[in-house]
Structures are given as C-alpha cells and as structure tokens.
Write a protein that holds these residues in place. Structure first.
Motif, PDB file in Angstrom:
ATOM      1  N   LEU A 124      40.648  15.895 -13.750  1.00 41.81           N
ATOM      2  CA  LEU A 124      39.770  15.112 -14.617  1.00 41.81           C
ATOM      3  C   LEU A 124      40.114  15.306 -16.088  1.00 41.81           C
ATOM      4  O   LEU A 124      40.526  16.390 -16.503  1.00 41.81           O
ATOM      5  N   ASN A 125      39.943  14.245 -16.853  1.00 50.56           N
ATOM      6  CA  ASN A 125      39.995  14.375 -18.311  1.00 50.56           C
ATOM      7  C   ASN A 125      38.690  15.056 -18.721  1.00 50.56           C
ATOM      8  O   ASN A 125      37.607  14.553 -18.443  1.00 50.56           O
ATOM      9  N   ARG A 126      38.840  16.217 -19.367  1.00 45.09           N
ATOM     10  CA  ARG A 126      37.671  16.993 -19.770  1.00 45.09           C
ATOM     11  C   ARG A 126      37.693  17.184 -21.275  1.00 45.09           C
ATOM     12  O   ARG A 126      38.744  17.277 -21.884  1.00 45.09           O
ATOM     13  N   PRO A 127      36.505  17.295 -21.869  1.00 47.04           N
ATOM     14  CA  PRO A 127      36.479  17.573 -23.308  1.00 47.04           C
ATOM     15  C   PRO A 127      37.024  18.973 -23.580  1.00 47.04           C
ATOM     16  O   PRO A 127      37.045  19.835 -22.694  1.00 47.04           O
ATOM     17  N   ALA A 128      37.450  19.207 -24.790  1.00 46.03           N
ATOM     18  CA  ALA A 128      38.021  20.506 -25.164  1.00 46.03           C
ATOM     19  C   ALA A 128      37.039  21.648 -24.942  1.00 46.03           C
ATOM     20  O   ALA A 128      37.442  22.780 -24.699  1.00 46.03           O
ATOM     21  N   TRP A 129      35.748  21.377 -24.990  1.00 42.30           N
ATOM     22  CA  TRP A 129      34.727  22.408 -24.844  1.00 42.30           C
ATOM     23  C   TRP A 129      34.335  22.667 -23.389  1.00 42.30           C
ATOM     24  O   TRP A 129      33.460  23.494 -23.115  1.00 42.30           O
ATOM     25  N   ALA A 130      34.992  22.000 -22.463  1.00 42.25           N
ATOM     26  CA  ALA A 130      34.685  22.209 -21.040  1.00 42.25           C
ATOM     27  C   ALA A 130      35.220  23.570 -20.592  1.00 42.25           C
ATOM     28  O   ALA A 130      36.360  23.919 -20.896  1.00 42.25           O
ATOM     29  N   PRO A 131      34.413  24.333 -19.868  1.00 43.44           N
ATOM     30  CA  PRO A 131      34.899  25.643 -19.400  1.00 43.44           C
ATOM     31  C   PRO A 131      35.900  25.483 -18.266  1.00 43.44           C
ATOM     32  O   PRO A 131      35.914  24.460 -17.575  1.00 43.44           O
ATOM     33  N   PRO A 132      36.744  26.488 -18.054  1.00 38.31           N
ATOM     34  CA  PRO A 132      37.643  26.439 -16.898  1.00 38.31           C
ATOM     35  C   PRO A 132      36.836  26.552 -15.603  1.00 38.31           C
ATOM     36  O   PRO A 132      35.712  27.081 -15.596  1.00 38.31           O
ATOM     37  N   ALA A 133      37.401  26.071 -14.515  1.00 36.06           N
ATOM     38  CA  ALA A 133      36.716  26.084 -13.221  1.00 36.06           C
ATOM     39  C   ALA A 133      36.274  27.486 -12.816  1.00 36.06           C
ATOM     40  O   ALA A 133      35.245  27.660 -12.163  1.00 36.06           O
ATOM     41  N   TRP A 163      28.112  13.936 -18.580  1.00 37.24           N
ATOM     42  CA  TRP A 163      28.257  12.675 -19.328  1.00 37.24           C
ATOM     43  C   TRP A 163      29.695  12.502 -19.832  1.00 37.24           C
ATOM     44  O   TRP A 163      30.312  11.463 -19.632  1.00 37.24           O
ATOM     45  N   ALA A 164      30.214  13.531 -20.490  1.00 36.29           N
ATOM     46  CA  ALA A 164      31.546  13.439 -21.091  1.00 36.29           C
ATOM     47  C   ALA A 164      32.621  13.238 -20.029  1.00 36.29           C
ATOM     48  O   ALA A 164      33.539  12.412 -20.207  1.00 36.29           O
ATOM     49  N   VAL A 165      32.532  13.939 -18.931  1.00 36.15           N
ATOM     50  CA  VAL A 165      33.543  13.822 -17.876  1.00 36.15           C
ATOM     51  C   VAL A 165      33.428  12.459 -17.183  1.00 36.15           C
ATOM     52  O   VAL A 165      34.435  11.800 -16.916  1.00 36.15           O
ATOM     53  N   TRP A 166      32.217  12.048 -16.902  1.00 36.12           N
ATOM     54  CA  TRP A 166      32.025  10.735 -16.275  1.00 36.12           C
ATOM     55  C   TRP A 166      32.592   9.629 -17.159  1.00 36.12           C
ATOM     56  O   TRP A 166      33.351   8.770 -16.698  1.00 36.12           O
ATOM     57  N   ARG A 167      32.259   9.648 -18.444  1.00 35.57           N
ATOM     58  CA  ARG A 167      32.724   8.597 -19.349  1.00 35.57           C
ATOM     59  C   ARG A 167      34.228   8.685 -19.602  1.00 35.57           C
ATOM     60  O   ARG A 167      34.852   7.676 -19.892  1.00 35.57           O
ATOM     61  N   GLY A 168      34.790   9.875 -19.485  1.00 35.05           N
ATOM     62  CA  GLY A 168      36.232  10.045 -19.722  1.00 35.05           C
ATOM     63  C   GLY A 168      37.100   9.784 -18.510  1.00 35.05           C
ATOM     64  O   GLY A 168      38.327   9.872 -18.599  1.00 35.05           O
ATOM     65  N   ASN A 169      36.482   9.473 -17.368  1.00 31.33           N
ATOM     66  CA  ASN A 169      37.239   9.273 -16.129  1.00 31.33           C
ATOM     67  C   ASN A 169      36.739   8.070 -15.349  1.00 31.33           C
ATOM     68  O   ASN A 169      36.298   8.181 -14.197  1.00 31.33           O
ATOM     69  N   PRO A 170      36.846   6.877 -15.968  1.00 32.68           N
ATOM     70  CA  PRO A 170      36.296   5.708 -15.281  1.00 32.68           C
ATOM     71  C   PRO A 170      36.977   5.386 -13.942  1.00 32.68           C
ATOM     72  O   PRO A 170      36.355   4.815 -13.064  1.00 32.68           O
ATOM     73  N   GLY A 171      38.205   5.771 -13.762  1.00 34.43           N
ATOM     74  CA  GLY A 171      38.881   5.478 -12.500  1.00 34.43           C
ATOM     75  C   GLY A 171      38.584   6.466 -11.398  1.00 34.43           C
ATOM     76  O   GLY A 171      38.759   6.157 -10.213  1.00 34.43           O
TER      77      GLY A 171
END
Length: 167
Positions: free
Chosen positions: A46-55, A157-165
C-alpha cells in the motif's frame, strides 16, 4: 427480620472474572488476526503516508491495548455486574474493532473500513464516558486505546485515499 449479609466476591471469583474479560478482549484480537493473516504483505504494497508506522508496531501495540481494555472491563464488571449498559457498550466497540480488520485486510473495503473506524471511535468515547461514571481508573485505561484509534482513523483515511485501486 435480619437482612442477609452479602460477602465480597472471593479472590477466585475475581481472578476468574479478570481472566474472562481478558479472554473477551483477546478473542476480539484473534478474530481480527484471522482476517489479517496476509496483512503484512498487503500493508507493504500500500501507498502509506510518511507517518505510518511499520507493520511490526501493530502487534505489540494491540497486545498492550487489549490487556488494558480487558482490565478496564473487569474493573467496571466488579462494580456493576455483567448486565450494565457500560459493558454493553464495551462489547459493541469490540465488535466494531474486530470488523475493521475484515473490512480493511480481508475484504479490501477502504470506505467501509473508514466508516467502521469512525463508528469504533464513537463507541470507544461512549464506553470511556460510561466507564468514567463507574470507575475512573477503568476509563483512564481506555485513553491509550482512544488515542490509538484516533490515529488509526487518520491512517485509515490516508491509506484508503492513497490506494484507490487496492481499497
């Protein structure tokens, strides 16, 4: 006529109650984990924002939060018994919590996952307020959970909007 004397619940009863509430909280985590079997690989693509934590952050955070939630519910249960409205709210938010993992990771439904996490946030807030009226420490134990789900709402929100496909 004398009134019957009600003794305080035994230590065994209290310990079993604590274990039961912890089991309920961790069962929620288990239901979500089943939906999240492929979560690490899906999250990595997924395209994640820079502030997203690692899994790798999510497991320890959720383990801590489920422990705090179980203890909080137990503290309220000790005061009220299992039929209290506050514990009903607690169980409702657990259901919304478990559903999020299915919506996001298993079914890839970003919009529904976002709606669910907002509902979860409202349910946590209602639970926290209900707990506050009964046992303040129980409410305080839910604060980290509320804060984490607030962060998770923004991340969803950020992940959903950044990964429309994908979502």
């Amino acid at each position: 006529m004398t009134r019957p004397v009600h003794s305080a619940p035994s230590r065994l009863h209290q310990a079993l109650g604590l274990l039961a509430w912890l089991a309920v909280a961790f069962a929620t985590g288990a239901v979500g984990a089943v939906a999240s079997i492929e979560a690490a690989s899906f999250y990595a693509q997924l395209n994640r924002p820079a502030w997203a934590p690692p899994a790798s952050v999510f497991g320890p955070v959720w383990s801590t939060l489920f422990t705090l939630m179980g203890v909080a519910a137990w503290l309220v249960w000790r005061q009220t018994g299992v039929t209290h409205r506050a514990l009903g709210l607690f169980l409702a938010q657990l259901a919304a919590n478990a559903l999020w993992s299915w919506l996001f990771f298993a079914w890839h439904q970003g919009a529904l996952a976002f709606a669910d996490v907002l509902l979860l946030l409202v349910l946590i807030a209602a639970t926290l307020l209900s707990f506050w009226r009964i046992h303040r420490l129980a409410a305080l134990l839910l604060l980290p959970y509320f804060l984490w789900v607030s962060f998770a709402s923004a991340l969803t929100w950020a992940v959903w909007r950044g990964n429309p496909g994908l979502l």
